[in-house]
Design a protein around this motif. Structure first.
Motif, PDB file in Angstrom:
ATOM      1  N   GLU A 560      -1.067  -8.781  -5.199  1.00  0.00           N
ATOM      2  CA  GLU A 560      -1.827  -7.517  -5.317  1.00  0.00           C
ATOM      3  C   GLU A 560      -1.151  -6.612  -6.362  1.00  0.00           C
ATOM      4  OE1 GLU A 560      -4.666  -7.096  -3.682  1.00  0.00           O
ATOM      5  OE2 GLU A 560      -5.038  -5.051  -4.425  1.00  0.00           O
ATOM      6  N   LEU A 561       0.215  -6.509  -6.278  1.00  0.00           N
ATOM      7  CA  LEU A 561       0.936  -5.643  -7.204  1.00  0.00           C
ATOM      8  C   LEU A 561       0.804  -6.152  -8.638  1.00  0.00           C
ATOM      9  CD1 LEU A 561       4.218  -4.807  -5.248  1.00  0.00           C
ATOM     10  CD2 LEU A 561       2.338  -3.230  -5.770  1.00  0.00           C
ATOM     11  N   GLY A 562       0.869  -7.471  -8.776  1.00  0.00           N
ATOM     12  CA  GLY A 562       0.700  -8.046 -10.107  1.00  0.00           C
ATOM     13  C   GLY A 562      -0.647  -7.673 -10.678  1.00  0.00           C
ATOM     14  N   GLN A 563      -1.663  -7.741  -9.749  1.00  0.00           N
ATOM     15  CA  GLN A 563      -2.993  -7.366 -10.211  1.00  0.00           C
ATOM     16  C   GLN A 563      -3.071  -5.882 -10.560  1.00  0.00           C
ATOM     17  OE1 GLN A 563      -5.342  -8.713  -6.905  1.00  0.00           O
ATOM     18  NE2 GLN A 563      -5.551 -10.817  -7.733  1.00  0.00           N
ATOM     19  N   LEU A 564      -2.207  -5.104  -9.892  1.00  0.00           N
ATOM     20  CA  LEU A 564      -2.223  -3.661 -10.182  1.00  0.00           C
ATOM     21  C   LEU A 564      -1.359  -3.323 -11.402  1.00  0.00           C
ATOM     22  CD1 LEU A 564      -2.047  -2.291  -6.540  1.00  0.00           C
ATOM     23  CD2 LEU A 564      -3.909  -1.922  -8.157  1.00  0.00           C
ATOM     24  N   GLY A 565      -0.774  -4.255 -12.076  1.00  0.00           N
ATOM     25  CA  GLY A 565      -0.088  -4.021 -13.352  1.00  0.00           C
ATOM     26  C   GLY A 565       1.413  -4.130 -13.291  1.00  0.00           C
ATOM     27  N   VAL A 566       1.923  -4.495 -12.115  1.00  0.00           N
ATOM     28  CA  VAL A 566       3.390  -4.619 -12.047  1.00  0.00           C
ATOM     29  C   VAL A 566       3.767  -5.961 -12.670  1.00  0.00           C
ATOM     30  CG1 VAL A 566       5.372  -4.740 -10.492  1.00  0.00           C
ATOM     31  CG2 VAL A 566       3.466  -3.213  -9.955  1.00  0.00           C
TER      32      VAL A 566
END
Lengths: 606, 164
Positions: A560-566
């Protein structure tokens, strides 16, 4: 022929015959006509042989019988006889024999003319009488001494000391000090003629002709005696005019007069009497026969000069000097004391002012006396020490001083530091220090407080630079703060699943922003970091399945975080199962906390 | 130094004091005479190379108010008997004074000085008495207090007599 010379040598041989006739009368001559021729011849023979002896005998009789010639004989040897008698030791008998006669003679002499004996005795009577009177007086004075003993005045004590020192009686010393006098002139005046026999005068005394003065003195003596029918020998013995005294001592032939200024002691009178007696003893005959010729009296001047006594009040003088000295000393002491006190006060204030000078934040511009007060002027930083506190700890009187302060900002480090603290209001954990205008901040403080401190610090007067200690770096603080916040986040999951609820996904969106700012902070600190996502399960179910579930939950959040740009490079997902529970599962709510994912930010060691 | 006490005797106002005033050393005022009854002056005279100091007792002349104090004569070596040439009675008084002195103190040298010789025209002197006294051996001199005539001589004569 052989017996005749023998007879003439010793007529006493005939005494047995002569004894028949009265011894005081020569033998009556027998009537020659009626005698026998033999008897006649015998008579002639007898006369021839005995005539010289008879005549001698006759003469002796006459001499013994005649009172005049007997007196003459005794008179010529009486002195020697008395001397002889004395030598033989018959003194007492002789005195006893003579005493009644002498007594009678003296009585007779006094009866006839008391003057003669009095004149003769005058030189010896005076001393005898004086001695007796002195003895009486001495005993009186001794008791008087005892009375005075009790007077313990300073003067009395001083006199007593003097008496001890000089060996005189206290009374005498007291008298000496009480009396001041000078005998200015002494006149020795022949009583009968009123002529001066001697005259002595003290130096620098104006004098009148001694003949005139002597004459007038005797005239006045006569006048007074005449007027009051006084007997000879009684007259004026003292005249007083103002502070002048004339003392007169009268002898049989001469008068001694002393002209005295001031009050003379009684012993002058004794001295006068003594001098007069000496004069009478030495010059008795000359005085008696005096007819105006002063030649025999040349030496009398020395004798009468003994009366030229003087006594000054030395003690009084000394005292008056002492008083002057004492006054001067007191004045000097007072003046000196006053100046000394002033100097002492000044010195004390000076010390206070010097202490003030050393204080940071105080500048003394002037110090001195004004209107009897110590006035201190200067500049004072509001944060400088209160001057009053230095007055309290010193021994000056605060009411003697005045302070006039102008305000200013001091640049002393201590003061600037205080000023910085007062203006910047740092948290108690922060440490502020100022050195040469540089403010150093260390310790701990919130990022917010630290954020603008480097600008606010420069607004503090006296600070031209602000240095923060490394731990207070704003980027680091921001990093730490973000890290702390991130590590508090708990992403909760429903039981037995790794699926995210809608609300959790919304939360994760906000969370991703925090992670972004943390990454930025890490970048500014030149630090690479790792965000580890930890998956958790509750303790229900099998451990293996729980571990798996926890891994899936971690992976889900990381995704999820990766998808949010992390960025994926910083994300690490790790399932820990039940090994690292957040809470003790004593309630459903707490159990729910263990069905979650959490985060751990780790910074590799440099 | 030879000193002699001499007296001045005479009736009241015969000029005793005036006679000597100009010739003596004096320190006392005339008041003494009327109060104490005597005034003492001094006169130095020269007698044959010898200086004699005459201490002069100027005795108050007897008058109605005061008796003469004979005590003052005691010890005098001589005296000046002063009479007033213009008053006969004063000479008679002088004679009686001389007699009194003889009784009181014995025979001592004296000189009779008849004063006021400047007023010789007014003299009422009994010349018979004068010559009678001279015949008795009295030394008589005439003097004038006004002109000074006879004053020094009187003292000198008296001094000579006292020393003689």
């Amino acid at each position: 022929m052989g017996s005749a010379p023998q007879h003439s040598r010793d007529p006493l041989e005939f005494r047995p015959k002569m004894a028949e006739t009265p011894p005081t009368r020569p033998a009556p001559e027998p009537d020659e006509a009626s005698l026998e021729p033999d008897a006649q011849a015998y008579l002639e023979l007898r006369q021839l042989i005995l005539a010289p002896e008879q005549e001698a005998l006759e003469r002796l009789h006459q001499r013994v019988d005649d009172p005049a010639s007997r007196t003459e004989d005794v008179g010529s040897v009486v002195a020697e006889a008395i001397q002889l008698r004395r030598k033989q030791g018959g003194d007492e008998a002789l005195s006893a024999a003579l005493a009644p006669t002498i007594e009678t003679a003296l009585r007779e002499s006094v009866r006839k003319d008391p003057g003669t004996l009095a004149d003769a005795l005058f030189p010896v009577m005076g001393p005898a009488i004086r001695r007796s009177i002195l003895e009486t007086l001495r005993s009186f004075l001794e008791s008087f001494n005892q009375v005075l003993d009790q007077s313990l005045s300073v003067k009395g004590l001083k006199w007593r000391l003097e008496a001890l020192r000089t060996g005189r009686s206290f009374t005498e010393v007291a008298l000496l000090h009480s009396l001041v006098f000078r005998v200015e002139q002494v006149f020795l005046i022949h009583k009968k003629t009123g002529l001066p026999i001697g005259h002595a005068v003290a130096s620098a005394v104006a004098m009148q002709d001694p003949s005139l003065v002597s004459g007038m003195l005797s005239a006045i003596q006569d006048f007074v005696r005449d007027s009051f029918h006084a007997a000879q020998g009684q007259g004026i013995n003292r005249m007083n005019v103002g502070d002048m005294d004339v003392w007169i001592e009268e002898g049989p032939y001469a008068i001694l007069a002393c002209v005295i200024r001031g009050v003379a002691p009684r012993d002058l009178r004794d001295r006068m009497a003594e001098v007069l007696e000496n004069v009478h003893r030495e010059y008795s005959a000359q005085l008696d026969q005096f007819e105006g010729d002063s030649a025999p009296f040349t030496k009398v001047h020395d004798e009468i000069s003994r009366c030229l006594e003087h006594r000054y009040k030395e003690e009084a003088k000394a005292k008056s000097f002492a008083a002057v000295y004492a006054t001067a000393a007191i004045v000097i002491l007072l003046v000196g004391g006053w100046f000394g006190w002033r100097a002492l006060q000044y010195a004390r204030w000076d010390r206070v002012v010097n202490t003030l000078r050393e204080q940071p934040g105080l500048v003394i511009t002037s110090f001195g006396r004004e209107h009897g007060k110590f006035v201190v002027r200067g500049l004072r930083d509001p944060l400088a020490a209160e001057p009053a506190q230095f007055i309290r700890t010193s021994n000056v009187n605060s009411s003697d001083g005045e302070f006039h302060w102008g305000g200013y900002y001091a640049l002393d480090d201590g003061i600037v530091e205080q000023r910085a603290k007062s203006i910047l209001s740092p948290p108690s954990t922060a440490i502020l220090a100022v050195k040469s205008g540089v403010l150093t901040v260390s310790g701990a403080a919130s990022a917010n407080w630290v954020k603008d401190i480097q600008i606010r610090g420069l607004l503090v007067p006296g600070i031209h630079a602000v240095e923060l200690s490394p731990e207070l770096n704003p980027a680091r603080l921001a990093f730490n703060q973000a890290k702390t916040e991130i590590e508090k986040i708990v992403v909760k999951f429903p039981v037995g699943t790794a699926a995210l609820s809608y609300s959790e996904r919304v939360e994760l969106r906000k969370f991703a922003e925090s992670v972004q700012s943390l990454l930025q902070a890490g970048d500014s600190l030149h630090q690479t970091l790792t965000l580890e996502v930890l998956g958790h399960t509750d303790s229900t179910g099998a451990e293996v399945s729980n571990l798996d579930l926890s891994q899936r939950r971690a992976d889900r959040v990381a995704l999820e975080l990766g998808q949010l740009g992390v960025p994926e490079r910083v994300l690490r997902a790790r399932g820990v199962g039940t090994t690292n529970p957040l809470r003790t599962e004593d309630s459903e709510e707490n159990r729910q906390f263990n069905r979650s994912a959490t985060f751990r930010v780790s910074v590799p060691a440099p | 130094m030879l000193q002699k006490k001499i007296c001045m005797l005479g009736s009241f106002a015969v000029g005793k004091t005036s006679l000597v005033r100009r010739f003596v050393e004096s320190i006392y005022s005339d008041v003494y005479q009327t109060t104490v009854g005597v005034k003492i002056d001094k006169k130095n005279v020269q007698v044959e190379d010898k200086e004699v100091s005459l201490v002069l007792w100027d005795i108050y002349g007897e008058d109605d108010y005061q008796k003469m104090r004979w005590t003052y004569l005691r010890g005098a070596s001589g005296y000046l008997l002063v009479a007033d040439g213009t008053r006969k009675a004063t000479l008679e008084k002088a004679v009686s004074l001389e007699q009194k002195v003889r009784e009181e103190v014995g025979v001592i040298p004296f000189v009779l000085v008849i004063n006021k010789s400047d007023l010789i025209r007014d003299w009422e002197l009994d010349s018979a008495l004068e010559s009678q006294l001279a015949a008795q051996g009295w030394n008589i001199l005439r003097s004038s207090a006004k002109t000074g005539e006879g004053v020094e001589e009187s003292f000198a004569l008296l001094a000579r007599k006292m020393l003689g």
